[in-house]
Each structure stands twice: as structure tokens, then as C-alpha cells.
Design a protein around this motif. Structure first.
Motif, PDB file in Angstrom:
ATOM      1  N   ALA A 188      -7.352 -25.334   6.242  1.00 51.74           N
ATOM      2  CA  ALA A 188      -7.430 -23.948   6.701  1.00 51.74           C
ATOM      3  C   ALA A 188      -8.845 -23.392   6.600  1.00 51.74           C
ATOM      4  N   GLN A 189      -9.739 -24.107   5.902  1.00 51.65           N
ATOM      5  CA  GLN A 189     -11.125 -23.678   5.720  1.00 51.65           C
ATOM      6  C   GLN A 189     -12.040 -24.522   6.616  1.00 51.65           C
ATOM      7  N   PRO A 190     -12.530 -23.973   7.711  1.00 51.64           N
ATOM      8  CA  PRO A 190     -13.308 -24.782   8.654  1.00 51.64           C
ATOM      9  C   PRO A 190     -14.545 -25.432   8.042  1.00 51.64           C
ATOM     10  N   ARG A 231       0.725 -15.480   8.054  1.00 54.58           N
ATOM     11  CA  ARG A 231      -0.640 -15.975   8.195  1.00 54.58           C
ATOM     12  C   ARG A 231      -0.839 -17.293   7.443  1.00 54.58           C
ATOM     13  N   MET A 286       0.448 -20.062   9.611  1.00 51.53           N
ATOM     14  CA  MET A 286      -0.417 -20.210  10.785  1.00 51.53           C
ATOM     15  C   MET A 286      -1.787 -20.774  10.406  1.00 51.53           C
ATOM     16  N   ARG A 287      -2.333 -20.317   9.277  1.00 50.34           N
ATOM     17  CA  ARG A 287      -3.660 -20.786   8.864  1.00 50.34           C
ATOM     18  C   ARG A 287      -3.680 -22.294   8.682  1.00 50.34           C
ATOM     19  N   LEU A 300      -1.500 -24.256  12.267  1.00 54.64           N
ATOM     20  CA  LEU A 300      -2.122 -24.096  13.586  1.00 54.64           C
ATOM     21  C   LEU A 300      -3.640 -24.070  13.497  1.00 54.64           C
ATOM     22  N   ASP A 301      -4.190 -23.144  12.691  1.00 50.95           N
ATOM     23  CA  ASP A 301      -5.649 -23.090  12.562  1.00 50.95           C
ATOM     24  C   ASP A 301      -6.182 -24.411  12.016  1.00 50.95           C
ATOM     25  N   PHE A 340      -6.515 -26.964  14.670  1.00 55.32           N
ATOM     26  CA  PHE A 340      -7.717 -26.719  15.482  1.00 55.32           C
ATOM     27  C   PHE A 340      -8.977 -27.184  14.765  1.00 55.32           C
ATOM     28  N   HIS A 341      -9.102 -26.852  13.487  1.00 56.12           N
ATOM     29  CA  HIS A 341     -10.310 -27.249  12.741  1.00 56.12           C
ATOM     30  C   HIS A 341     -10.479 -28.772  12.734  1.00 56.12           C
ATOM     31  N   ARG A 381     -11.254 -30.088  16.386  1.00 56.45           N
ATOM     32  CA  ARG A 381     -12.635 -29.764  16.766  1.00 56.45           C
ATOM     33  C   ARG A 381     -13.626 -30.696  16.090  1.00 56.45           C
ATOM     34  N   SER A 410       4.184 -22.076  14.626  1.00 53.33           N
ATOM     35  CA  SER A 410       2.961 -22.796  14.243  1.00 53.33           C
ATOM     36  C   SER A 410       2.974 -24.217  14.790  1.00 53.33           C
TER      37      SER A 410
END
Length: 264
Positions: free
Chosen positions: A66-68, A125, A128-129, A132-133, A136-137, A140, A175
Motif C-alpha cells: 500500500a506504500q508506493p 480505504r 482498497m489501499r 487495489l492500490d 497498481f503499485h 507499475r 477491490s
């Protein structure tokens, strides 16, 4: 079966998230057994170390997806150590034990679950963090490393819940549905650079997450007409197939691994 696959990932470098337990740990073990150098990443650093100690050529990393910044640093460290990245299995994810308890209480009381109106912003959140997030991280960071080399395979772990949504579990279903769509969109982009992205969508699986599921809810998943809960190893085998050259023509696939509970 494992002996037949020995050497399938010889010379490959792999990173597995959520590798301290469950499907992630099973995938890390399978990759190592089949010749890969594995970076065992998990938010629980001790769990990552414990799994890495079991494996040849493995290294633990403490990573909160969750921490990019943590994700980017993990991929940077991988490149510093090995100069390349061939496989990513993204298995990190969370559930919501409180919502599961509410659903189980409703089942026991023979009444409809009431979750959405009670669901707080932070609970929404949090799911989702990570689910989902976090996807993405990881996607990417993987594309940033793999695309310049025109090679690589990424497998994300989704969920059958994205299709057969569980009553009273909207944040988890959303999510995972979002993670599926995200993975498919990135897959269509990344294949132009030689990077394949696919998803395995498990049904009920015997992981630590499942062990925290209330008994009443577990019984709700019981169905004698289909296979019982999958093992983490069975889901890991699907993930490794998607990561292997055997799946060279699969791009943007979402493979259901739910024991026949439903089809889409």
C-alpha cells in the motif's frame, strides 16, 4: 509432478508479494523448487525471513504494497542485486474480519446481513489501499523494470468474489473487481513491450485469511457438489503456469480457480 517441472524457471529472478504465508509462500516455494532466485516480500518481515530461510537463492524483503515508496525500493533493490526481473507473483491482499463477523452473525440469526450502512471509511480505504492500490503499485514498478528489457511475466492474485459477490462484503468484491480490470488494462498495454500480465482468481482457499473466517461463514461456502477449499499450492500452480512459457499466448486472462462453484 513437481519433479517434472524442475528447472522450468532456471536462471529467472522472481519477486513474490504476500510471500510470508498462504498463496504467496506457496508460490515462492514452487518458484525456488523450479530454479528461480526468489525475493520473498511481505509486510510481515519475520514471516518473509522464515520463508526465505527455507529456500535456496532466496532473499527476504519487508514491503507494504500500500506504500508506493516501499514497493519502488523493493524493485530497485532487486535490480541492484540481480540486474533483472523475470517474474512477479503479486499475492499480497487483505480481508475484513469485522465484516465477516457481521455476516456470520446474520447467518446464525437467520436474517439478512447489514454491512454497508455500518461500514466505516477506514475499513473501506484499508481494503482498497492494499488490494487495489497495492496492485497498481506493484504493476507499475514491474512494468518500469520489465518493459525496457522487453521481457517478463506478472501474475496478480484476484478473487472469485469479483464475480460471485458475497452479500455484505462490498469493499472486498469491489477491490478485487478493480484489480482484475486494472490487470487486464495493463496487460493490453504491457504486451507491446514483451511483458505478459495475467490473473488467477481463486475461490475459497485454505490460507491464514480463511482460518480467520467465522465457522458459520465457512459452512456457507460448503457444497458437496464441488471441490472443497483449495490448497495454497494448487493456486500457486496456476500462478506459475501463467508465469511460465507454457502460457505464452495468455495475456490479460483471468483464470477462475474455484473448484467448479460457478463459471463466467
Amino acid at each position: 509432478m513437481e519433479g517434472e517441472r524442475a528447472g522450468r524457471f532456471d536462471g529467472r529472478v522472481a519477486l513474490v508479494t504476500g510471500a510470508g504465508s498462504g498463496i504467496g509462500a506457496a508460490a515462492a516455494r514452487r518458484l525456488a523448487a523450479q530454479g528461480a532466485r526468489v525475493l520473498v516480500a511481505d509486510i510481515d518481515g519475520r514471516a518473509a525471513q522464515a520463508v526465505a530461510k527455507e529456500l535456496p537463492r532466496a532473499h527476504p524483503l519487508t514491503v507494504d504494497v500500500a506504500q508506493p515508496a516501499q514497493v519502488d525500493e523493493a524493485f530497485d533493490e532487486l535490480v541492484r542485486r540481480h540486474g533483472r526481473l523475470d517474474v512477479v507473483v503479486h499475492a499480497a491482499g487483505v480481508d475484513d474480519p469485522a465484516a465477516k463477523e457481521w455476516i456470520a452473525e446474520a447467518l446464525l440469526a437467520d436474517r439478512p446481513p447489514e454491512v454497508t450502512a455500518r461500514l466505516g471509511d477506514e475499513a473501506w480505504r484499508r481494503v482498497m489501499r492494499v488490494n487495489l492500490d497495492g496492485t497498481f503499485h506493484v504493476l507499475r514498478a514491474a512494468v518500469r523494470v520489465m518493459a525496457p528489457r522487453r521481457s517478463g511475466a506478472v501474475v496478480t492474485v484476484g478473487s472469485s468474489s469479483a464475480f460471485d459477490t458475497l452479500v455484505g462484503y462490498p469493499h472486498y468484491a469491489a477491490s478485487k473487481a478493480g484489480a482484475h480490470a486494472l490487470s487486464q488494462s495493463v496487460a493490453k498495454e504491457a504486451i507491446a513491450f514483451g511483458v505478459r500480465v495475467n490473473t488467477v482468481a481463486p475461490g475459497p482457499t485454505e490460507t491464514g485469511m480463511a482460518a480467520r473466517t467465522p465457522a458459520a461463514l465457512r459452512q456457507g461456502f460448503a457444497d458437496g457438489r464441488v471441490r472443497p477449499y483449495a490448497t495454497p499450492e494448487e493456486i500457486a500452480d496456476v500462478a506459475l503456469f501463467l508465469a511460465s512459457e507454457e502460457a505464452a499466448n495468455l495475456v490479460g486472462a483471468v483464470l477462475l480457480a474455484n473448484g467448479g462453484r460457478f463459471t463466467v
